[in-house]
Design an enzyme around this catalytic site. Sequence first.
Site, PDB file in Angstrom:
ATOM      1  N   LYS A  82     -19.996 -40.621  20.622  1.00  0.00           N
ATOM      2  CA  LYS A  82     -20.929 -41.854  20.717  1.00  0.00           C
ATOM      3  C   LYS A  82     -20.761 -42.515  20.208  1.00  0.00           C
ATOM      4  O   LYS A  82     -19.312 -42.802  19.211  1.00  0.00           O
ATOM      5  CB  LYS A  82     -22.111 -41.198  19.258  1.00  0.00           C
ATOM      6  CG  LYS A  82     -23.138 -41.164  18.878  1.00  0.00           C
ATOM      7  CD  LYS A  82     -24.131 -39.717  18.269  1.00  0.00           C
ATOM      8  CE  LYS A  82     -24.871 -40.924  17.956  1.00  0.00           C
ATOM      9  NZ  LYS A  82     -26.062 -39.756  16.567  1.00  0.00           N
ATOM     10  N   SER A 157     -30.513 -38.208  17.596  1.00  0.00           N
ATOM     11  CA  SER A 157     -30.101 -39.289  18.417  1.00  0.00           C
ATOM     12  C   SER A 157     -28.549 -39.252  19.727  1.00  0.00           C
ATOM     13  O   SER A 157     -28.982 -40.830  20.165  1.00  0.00           O
ATOM     14  CB  SER A 157     -29.409 -40.171  17.238  1.00  0.00           C
ATOM     15  OG  SER A 157     -28.415 -39.625  16.504  1.00  0.00           O
ATOM     16  N   SER A 181     -29.258 -34.424  14.905  1.00  0.00           N
ATOM     17  CA  SER A 181     -28.732 -35.336  16.196  1.00  0.00           C
ATOM     18  C   SER A 181     -28.096 -35.079  17.147  1.00  0.00           C
ATOM     19  O   SER A 181     -27.907 -35.164  18.367  1.00  0.00           O
ATOM     20  CB  SER A 181     -29.038 -36.424  15.989  1.00  0.00           C
ATOM     21  OG  SER A 181     -30.358 -37.579  15.466  1.00  0.00           O
TER      22      SER A 181
HETATM   23  N1  GLN Z   1     -34.468 -37.052  14.350  1.00  0.00           N
HETATM   24  C1  GLN Z   1     -33.840 -37.814  13.106  1.00  0.00           C
HETATM   25  C2  GLN Z   1     -33.673 -38.927  12.984  1.00  0.00           C
HETATM   26  O1  GLN Z   1     -34.740 -39.275  13.367  1.00  0.00           O
HETATM   27  C3  GLN Z   1     -32.259 -36.977  12.848  1.00  0.00           C
HETATM   28  C4  GLN Z   1     -31.472 -38.683  13.987  1.00  0.00           C
HETATM   29  C5  GLN Z   1     -29.920 -37.512  13.521  1.00  0.00           C
HETATM   30  O2  GLN Z   1     -29.317 -36.150  13.542  1.00  0.00           O
HETATM   31  N2  GLN Z   1     -29.163 -38.566  12.770  1.00  0.00           N
HETATM   32  O3  GLN Z   1     -33.233 -39.344  11.517  1.00  0.00           O
END
Ligand code: GLN
Length: 492
Positions: A82, A157, A181
């Site tokens: 990532k 994400s 994420s």
């Molecule tokens: N979807 C969650 C957010 O928008 C988690 C994101 C993540 O785990 N990086 O913060």
Amino acid sequence: MSSSTLVEKTASELSDLLSKKDISSLEIAQACLTQIDRVDGQVHAFLHRDDTDFLAQAKASDERRGKGNLLGPLDGIPVALKDVISVKGQPLTAASKILQNYISPYDATVTRKLKEAGAVIGGRLNLDEFAMGSSTENSAYGPTRNPWDLNCVPGGSSGGSSAAVAAREAPLTLGSDTGGSIRQPASLCGVVGMKPTYGMVSRYGLAAFASSLDQIGPFSKTVEDAALLLEVISGHDPLDSTSFPSEVPSYTANLSNSQKPCVLGLPKEYFGEGMDDEVRNAVDLAVEFYRTQGHKIVEVSLPTTELAVPVYYVIATAEASSNLARYDGIRYTTRSEKAKNAIDVYAKSRGEGFGEEVKRRCILGAYGLSSGYYDAYYLRAQKTRTLIREDFNRVFKDVDAIITPTAPTPAFKFGEKSDDPISMYLSDIYTISTNLAGLPAISVPCGFTQRKLPIGFQLIGRAFEESSLLSIAHAYDREHKFGCVVPSLVKE
Ligand code: GLN
């Protein structure tokens, strides 16, 4: 072996083929590149590739193997990262315009560990800008598409990391999980994704979003592969002061330990309203599988569940607002050409460089920390976080793991939630509590909807008991292997 057959193999199958000298690492790397060329125009999992470097690493692995100097089971296996994980000499954008010209001057600890294990590190994977989002629609470089249905999001994400494994562009990838994420995109793309216990994997060299929640973790087709990769990246690191000083057990050697019956908790708060019927049915079937295997299923209660999303959005945004203060137009970042004075440099560079969601979170976070509001928001959220952790501690006195859906719905269409931040935030309703409590959790694919969209279930374990969590997950996965089902995009 044809390149399309190679990309369908799991990492452990590839590792076996390599040790039998049936294939070379170079062939695997070439097969991945062919697959990326074939599908990534549609999927857009990759933000950056360095094919020359990728092939050179594969060749070096083959040379080591030829001399009998193998570095471990991952030697010669591609792993893509990532785009928030530093690789020396490679770009790191965090899918943000503000970092469009940044090159990492050093390796993250996970990168160093992968290199020491001989893994072939390839490509930078797409994400929501600074890992803020649940769909990759917040990437400044365009979204990633779900390999099961290109009209749907891959989750986020770490959507690039989940889509790359699903589209057979890489056998293994790494993502980061702050509130879901890794697990939510794994579930939406039909692959395995795991968030380790907070402190198990070093965060050194990870572009920080919310430091008390972030953890790096693996994506793979099978639980066995996740164990293989986690074993390599885990362990104490003096460069991360929150890294836990413990020995890393052999996760792969312990995988078959779940023969003995265990107790699985079904939290009633996770099976309420808002869950898609097909998700419910698929998760029910997974629960039934465990029951028929002789494991005991008990209902448990985690009453603080409904507080998790609001608590997370106070704490995560507060930490983000201070972590992202470093992107100031002076160090690391792109500077606004319109800046005429020092204040302009900060304001215009950040104004032009950050996307809408990142700005929303920085403002929200700074507000929650500001004098006058600190007690009402940040302090209260921290106290509630303790209650959430205590809820889990109580339940874990009686159960070995907790089983839940990973996400309330299968993959949704582009644009469906992007105008409504709250509905987007709710896609992590089942994953966020785990980060607040620091616990390990894994998403395992457990079937498909009628429209052939993947569904995943989640197992949550006790802190630092990854071994037991993986073996419980493996007991299901080795019988079903839904992560090995190939999307039609790959077959066409
Ligand atoms: N979807 C969650 C957010 O928008 C988690 C994101 C993540 O785990 N990086 O913060």
